[in-house]
Design an enzyme around this catalytic site. Structure first.
Site, PDB file in Angstrom:
ATOM      1  N   TYR A 162       6.337   1.253   9.214  1.00 11.56           N
ATOM      2  CA  TYR A 162       5.550   2.319   8.596  1.00 11.56           C
ATOM      3  C   TYR A 162       6.460   3.495   8.233  1.00 11.56           C
ATOM      4  CZ  TYR A 162       2.423   6.375   8.397  1.00 11.56           C
ATOM      5  OH  TYR A 162       1.778   7.525   8.032  1.00 11.56           O
ATOM      6  N   LYS A 185       7.477   5.345   4.584  1.00 17.01           N
ATOM      7  CA  LYS A 185       7.421   6.776   4.285  1.00 17.01           C
ATOM      8  C   LYS A 185       8.777   7.294   3.804  1.00 17.01           C
ATOM      9  CE  LYS A 185       3.119   7.549   4.928  1.00 17.01           C
ATOM     10  NZ  LYS A 185       2.275   7.968   3.789  1.00 17.01           N
ATOM     11  N   ASN A 240       0.801  -1.226   0.000  1.00 16.54           N
ATOM     12  CA  ASN A 240       0.000   0.000   0.000  1.00 16.54           C
ATOM     13  C   ASN A 240       0.834   1.276   0.000  1.00 16.54           C
ATOM     14  OD1 ASN A 240      -2.790  -1.159   0.264  1.00 16.54           O
ATOM     15  ND2 ASN A 240      -1.882  -2.030   2.115  1.00 16.54           N
ATOM     16  N   SER A 289       5.720  11.348   6.998  1.00 19.89           N
ATOM     17  CA  SER A 289       5.326  11.256   8.410  1.00 19.89           C
ATOM     18  C   SER A 289       6.511  11.502   9.327  1.00 19.89           C
ATOM     19  CB  SER A 289       4.763   9.858   8.681  1.00 19.89           C
ATOM     20  OG  SER A 289       4.587   9.631  10.059  1.00 19.89           O
TER      21      SER A 289
END
Length: 246
Positions: A145, A149, A83, A108
């Site tokens: 995560y 990013k 994703n 982020s």
């Protein structure tokens, strides 16, 4: 009117943007789930890993605001790979082929989360500008995560260098609607109000730049991150400060 594709439009960042900018641009809103409510422009139900659907959604677009992806800090590798990395590459590739002017990529604070060590405590950030991260430092993710990013930022760099696509990566802090979290200093230092979020994105749509990494926080008295680059390059002038809510 300037036409903007907003991916991941149903999320919190998309909500903040549309709260303030719904009437300012011609919108195409893309999300993997059907969008509801009084929304501007047209909506597209599609997954960003669907290359055909993304390319169709990209037609006639001037700017892409790319928010879509798995937003969970604890997201497993198979999800962030599909994703957040594969999906982001699909968006950048389609943007180049469609002749898009610029892409605003929602990065982020997690891309640099591992800088928060004992040697870089909040009192140093607060009292000394030189300790604040300013976007020139290398990524240092604190979770997978954050790795995804950082990979998105690197993809943006590649598509600028290789194809001349203007890319602005915004390392978003702690976005909340209403007042900031008042129970812990980190949340206050990283706070981004809805109003300032929309303003920052508006600046990134309008400004002229090549490849940039900026921090997305309000003008808080306590800061982990510098907003000087966002001011200088984008013309960002945030209105809110977490200290006003203490």
């Amino acid at each position: 009117m300037h036409t903007v594709l907003l991916t991941g439009a149903g999320g919190r960042v998309g909500d903040a943007i549309l709260d303030e900018l719904a009437d300012d641009y011609e919108w195409r809103l893309l999300d993997r789930d059907p969008l509801t409510g009084d929304l501007p422009g047209e909506t597209v139900v599609a997954d960003i890993t669907d290359e055909t659907a993304v390319r169709e959604a990209m037609e006639g677009i001037d700017t892409v605001i790319h928010l879509a992806g798995d937003p969970r800090p604890e997201a497993p590798w198979d999800s962030v790979l599909r994703n957040n990395i594969d999906g982001t590459q699909t968006v950048f590739e389609a943007a180049v082929d469609a002749g898009v002017e610029n892409v605003v990529f929602a990065s982020s604070n997690h891309a640099v989360g591992a800088y928060e060590t004992e040697a870089r405590r909040p009192d140093l950030y607060r009292e000394h500008d030189e300790f604040r991260l300013d976007g020139s430092e290398l990524p240092r993710p604190g979770n997978l995560y954050g790795v995804s990013k950082a990979a998105g930022e690197t993809l943006g760099r590649y598509y600028y260098d290789e194809y001349g696509l203007s890319v602005c990566c915004v390392r978003i802090g702690n976005l909340t609607k209403g007042h900031p979290p008042i129970d812990y200093e980190r949340g206050q230092a990283m706070w981004l109000s809805y109003r300032d979020c929309a303003h920052l994105v508006d600046c990134a749509i309008q400004a002229d730049y090549d490849y940039e990494i900026v921090y997305g926080i309000s003008d808080n008295d306590r800061k982990y991150y510098s907003i000087d680059r966002a001011r200088e390059v984008l013309g960002y002038e945030p209105q809110d400060n977490s200290a006003a809510h203490e």
